[in-house]
Design a protein around this motif. Structure first.
Motif, PDB file in Angstrom:
ATOM      1  N   ALA A  36     -28.256 -21.226  -4.910  1.00 41.33           N
ATOM      2  CA  ALA A  36     -28.632 -20.546  -3.679  1.00 41.33           C
ATOM      3  C   ALA A  36     -27.217 -20.077  -2.720  1.00 41.33           C
ATOM      4  O   ALA A  36     -26.077 -20.544  -3.401  1.00 41.33           O
ATOM      5  CB  ALA A  36     -29.395 -21.554  -2.855  1.00 41.33           C
ATOM      6  N   GLY A  37     -27.207 -19.423  -1.960  1.00 37.79           N
ATOM      7  CA  GLY A  37     -26.088 -18.940  -1.041  1.00 37.79           C
ATOM      8  C   GLY A  37     -25.285 -17.927  -1.707  1.00 37.79           C
ATOM      9  O   GLY A  37     -25.484 -17.221  -2.629  1.00 37.79           O
ATOM     10  N   THR A  38     -24.028 -17.696  -1.146  1.00 45.41           N
ATOM     11  CA  THR A  38     -23.146 -16.810  -1.549  1.00 45.41           C
ATOM     12  C   THR A  38     -21.877 -17.135  -1.969  1.00 45.41           C
ATOM     13  O   THR A  38     -21.490 -17.956  -0.957  1.00 45.41           O
ATOM     14  CB  THR A  38     -23.234 -15.794  -0.486  1.00 45.41           C
ATOM     15  OG1 THR A  38     -24.519 -15.030  -0.085  1.00 45.41           O
ATOM     16  CG2 THR A  38     -22.089 -14.622  -1.193  1.00 45.41           C
ATOM     17  N   LEU A  39     -21.327 -16.782  -2.880  1.00 49.99           N
ATOM     18  CA  LEU A  39     -19.999 -17.180  -3.186  1.00 49.99           C
ATOM     19  C   LEU A  39     -18.908 -16.191  -2.731  1.00 49.99           C
ATOM     20  O   LEU A  39     -19.173 -15.091  -2.530  1.00 49.99           O
ATOM     21  CB  LEU A  39     -19.648 -17.234  -4.751  1.00 49.99           C
ATOM     22  CG  LEU A  39     -20.221 -18.665  -5.478  1.00 49.99           C
ATOM     23  CD1 LEU A  39     -20.205 -18.338  -7.098  1.00 49.99           C
ATOM     24  CD2 LEU A  39     -19.284 -19.936  -4.847  1.00 49.99           C
ATOM     25  N   PRO A  40     -17.748 -16.612  -2.381  1.00 53.13           N
ATOM     26  CA  PRO A  40     -16.706 -15.550  -2.111  1.00 53.13           C
ATOM     27  C   PRO A  40     -16.632 -14.545  -2.988  1.00 53.13           C
ATOM     28  O   PRO A  40     -16.765 -14.885  -4.163  1.00 53.13           O
ATOM     29  CB  PRO A  40     -15.437 -16.427  -1.708  1.00 53.13           C
ATOM     30  CG  PRO A  40     -15.877 -17.625  -1.370  1.00 53.13           C
ATOM     31  CD  PRO A  40     -16.989 -17.851  -2.402  1.00 53.13           C
ATOM     32  N   PRO A  41     -16.581 -13.130  -2.692  1.00 48.89           N
ATOM     33  CA  PRO A  41     -16.562 -12.076  -3.762  1.00 48.89           C
ATOM     34  C   PRO A  41     -15.116 -12.497  -4.649  1.00 48.89           C
ATOM     35  O   PRO A  41     -13.997 -12.714  -4.261  1.00 48.89           O
ATOM     36  CB  PRO A  41     -16.237 -10.956  -2.969  1.00 48.89           C
ATOM     37  CG  PRO A  41     -17.059 -11.248  -1.751  1.00 48.89           C
ATOM     38  CD  PRO A  41     -16.803 -12.638  -1.422  1.00 48.89           C
ATOM     39  N   GLY A  42     -15.267 -12.273  -6.000  1.00 51.28           N
ATOM     40  CA  GLY A  42     -14.403 -12.548  -6.893  1.00 51.28           C
ATOM     41  C   GLY A  42     -14.785 -14.124  -7.355  1.00 51.28           C
ATOM     42  O   GLY A  42     -13.814 -14.236  -8.274  1.00 51.28           O
ATOM     43  N   LEU A  43     -15.174 -14.915  -6.886  1.00 54.13           N
ATOM     44  CA  LEU A  43     -15.160 -16.337  -7.432  1.00 54.13           C
ATOM     45  C   LEU A  43     -16.598 -16.441  -8.085  1.00 54.13           C
ATOM     46  O   LEU A  43     -17.544 -15.607  -7.940  1.00 54.13           O
ATOM     47  CB  LEU A  43     -15.198 -17.245  -6.365  1.00 54.13           C
ATOM     48  CG  LEU A  43     -13.795 -17.213  -5.541  1.00 54.13           C
ATOM     49  CD1 LEU A  43     -13.726 -18.442  -4.225  1.00 54.13           C
ATOM     50  CD2 LEU A  43     -12.695 -17.283  -6.472  1.00 54.13           C
ATOM     51  N   SER A  44     -16.582 -17.390  -9.321  1.00 54.28           N
ATOM     52  CA  SER A  44     -17.764 -17.690  -9.713  1.00 54.28           C
ATOM     53  C   SER A  44     -18.001 -19.162 -10.178  1.00 54.28           C
ATOM     54  O   SER A  44     -16.895 -19.878 -10.033  1.00 54.28           O
ATOM     55  CB  SER A  44     -17.960 -16.766 -11.162  1.00 54.28           C
ATOM     56  OG  SER A  44     -16.723 -17.480 -12.014  1.00 54.28           O
TER      57      SER A  44
END
Length: 600
Positions: free
Chosen positions: A550-558
């Protein structure tokens, strides 16, 4: 990958459970170590490679180096014993180690090392067991060892015994003997791959029927005591006491001076007994005597006890006691220590104490020992005959006061396993070390250990002699399932004495799976700068697998599945909140929400 048994004292590393747990918390499921060089020359091991930065680097479970800030490491160690299969497991704490072959190492094939019998002496008609041991693990399909007996009229064995693949020993309980009229021997031979090893089995005739015991002697030690002191009494029979023991009656001719219990029982099967402080005396003002009489089966024997008044007061302390440490030893022991205690400090010039042994065939002492001035204790050695069996009363006399202690030398083995059963419970997925200790071994060298029956729980192993400790072994490893097993271990001392004990070990279910980061705020990152933050599991059963749910990771991270990490290069500043979940191999899950702040 087939895991080999740990070498170089893996069980010692298992004792440092905190260190092992700290590596386990990172929980990677694939090998993180890359090895560029692995070789052995003589007893020198060299390994070079790369791993995760600043990690403890282990070889077959033993830490040998630490990777630097760039992940590079070098190992150069002497005194190394090369493994039989010429491979090692190199790990930086990842769940999966890297297995590499050692150049300069030659794989050795298993050969026959020994054949042993237990017991090595039996009465005809009884049976025993034979154990064959190889120098290395048996090959695929097992190792078939041929067995023969040089005297099949006295002892027979199976034609062969198979050591299972991967094992180094096997035991058969089918060593059978026949009744014999006199003691004879049979040489048991074991042959494998052209190598023969032998062991001799002694087969004895039945013991002759017991003879009727009669009273032989009664003696007192000491035969002269100061009033108020006690004397030890020894009764000797002409033959071993019958079933139920021999009850000997006692009396004193002067009960105002000396008293005795009404009876003393000589235990069944032995022909003598010593009872310390059997005769009690009362204070007297002048020297007097009492005749102590012992009667058994109509035969009476006597001994005279002399009771003396206290000596005139002397300067300094009086002799209070003598103690032996140990006071009971096994045949083959050559010495023990005696300690003298005084009621006060010895006078100027010291105290010269006279010493005596009631049985010099058992033990001898110096004629005297001088305790230095102003001391309250003294000591002297007691020399024991290596072949002795029996008792000796060691006496010390100072200023008319005599004190004594009884030394017992027994042919029975004093070796025993002291750890209680059951062992402490293990837990699925957790490192475990359950120690087993022995006491009182004879001869030189450490106690040797073997697993003689049963199995330890899955995932655990019996360390045997791998701990390299004088009297301790252990069950170690990581249990893989819930179960309870029973197994029997044997301890053997340097004199060949053995002791066995059966233990029970229960494996409890894995502890609940949790996320142990300790905070919901992961470290800050910067746009355009490589980022990595670890996710830490606790409990459960490795290996673990991570995912974002759930939620959103910072763009570019996984989220990396294993080992659990948030990594990549962020591209956009901001504050991001997301939820991760971890799954273990036992079906448990745990989840937690985290926040990452990405700075411009």
């Amino acid at each position: 990958m087939i895991r080999r048994r740990s070498r170089l004292g893996l069980a010692l590393a298992a004792v440092s459970l905190a260190a092992v747990m700290s590596v386990g918390l990172a929980g990677p499921a694939h090998a993180a170590v890359s090895v560029e060089r692995a070789e052995v020359s003589g007893d020198r091991l060299r390994i070079e490679g790369s791993a995760i930065a600043n990690r403890a680097i282990t070889v077959d479970g033993v830490q040998m180096a630490t990777s630097d800030g760039s992940g590079e490491f070098k190992i150069d160690r002497s005194g190394y014993t090369r493994p039989a299969d010429c491979t090692v497991d190199v790990n930086d704490g990842s769940a999966t180690a890297t297995t590499v072959g050692l150049s300069g190492c030659t794989v050795t094939a298993a050969a026959l090392s020994s054949v042993t019998l237990s017991p090595s002496t039996v009465q005809g008609g009884a049976s025993g067991s034979a154990t064959v041991t190889l120098t290395a693990a048996a090959p695929s399909g097992g190792a078939v060892v041929s067995l023969t007996s040089s005297n099949t009229a006295a002892a027979t064995v199976p034609s062969s015994l198979t050591v299972p693949a991967g094992a180094t020993s096997a035991t058969t309980a089918s060593v059978a003997t026949s009744s014999v009229t006199s003691t004879t021997t049979a040489v048991i031979s074991a042959t494998y791959n052209g190598i023969t090893r032998t062991a001799t089995l002694t087969v004895t005739a039945p013991a002759p029927p017991p003879t009727t015991a009669a009273l032989d002697t009664v003696s007192l030690s000491p035969a002269s005591v100061q009033g108020g002191s006690a004397s030890s009494t020894t009764v000797t029979l002409t033959a071993p006491a019958p079933a139920g023991g021999a009850v000997v009656s006692f009396s004193s001719s002067n009960t105002a001076v000396a008293t005795v219990p009404a009876t003393m029982t000589v235990p069944e099967g032995v022909n003598s007994r010593v009872v310390v402080n059997f005769v009690s005396t009362s204070p007297v003002s002048a020297t007097t005597t009492s005749v102590i009489s012992a009667t058994y089966n109509g035969v009476t024997r006597t001994a005279t006890l002399t009771v003396t008044p206290p000596p005139p007061p002397q300067p300094g302390g009086a002799l209070a006691s003598i103690t032996l440490s140990p006071s009971t030893v096994q045949t083959g022991t050559t010495s023990t220590s005696a300690t003298l205690t005084f009621t006060a400090q010895t006078p100027t010039g010291g105290a010269t104490v006279s010493l005596a042994s009631s049985n010099t065939a058992i033990a001898t002492v110096p004629a005297t020992v001088t305790v230095p001035a102003f001391s309250s204790t003294g000591a002297f050695p007691v020399t024991i005959s290596p072949s002795a069996v029996g008792t000796a009363t060691i006496s010390a006399t100072y200023n008319g006061v005599t004190r004594s202690a009884v030394l017992t030398v027994t042919s029975q083995s004093l070796l025993r396993i002291t750890t209680n059963s059951p062992l402490p419970n293990a837990r699925v997925g957790a490192n475990y070390a359950g120690f087993i200790e022995a006491c009182c071994g004879q001869g030189s060298g450490p106690i040797r250990w073997s697993l003689v029956n049963g199995t330890v729980p899955d995932g655990l192993r019996f360390a045997g002699n791998d701990l390299k400790l004088s009297q301790t072994t252990a069950v170690t490893g990581v249990a893989t399932r819930v179960q309870t097993t029973t197994f029997t271990v044997r301890a053997r001392d340097g004199a060949g004495n053995t002791a066995t004990k059966t233990f029970t070990l229960t494996v409890d279910p894995a502890s609940p799976l949790v996320i142990t980061n300790g905070t919901d705020q992961l470290r800050d990152g910067n746009v355009g700068v490589a980022y990595q933050a670890s996710l830490f599991p606790g409990g459960g059963t490795p290996p673990y697998s991570w995912s974002r749910i759930a939620g959103t990771l910072p763009p570019g991270l996984s989220v990396q599945a294993s080992p659990g990490r948030v990594l990549g290069t962020p591209t956009t500043a901001g504050t991001y909140t997301f939820t991760v979940r971890v799954n273990d191999s036992g079906g448990q899950t745990a989840s937690q929400q985290f926040t990452i702040r990405i700075l411009p």
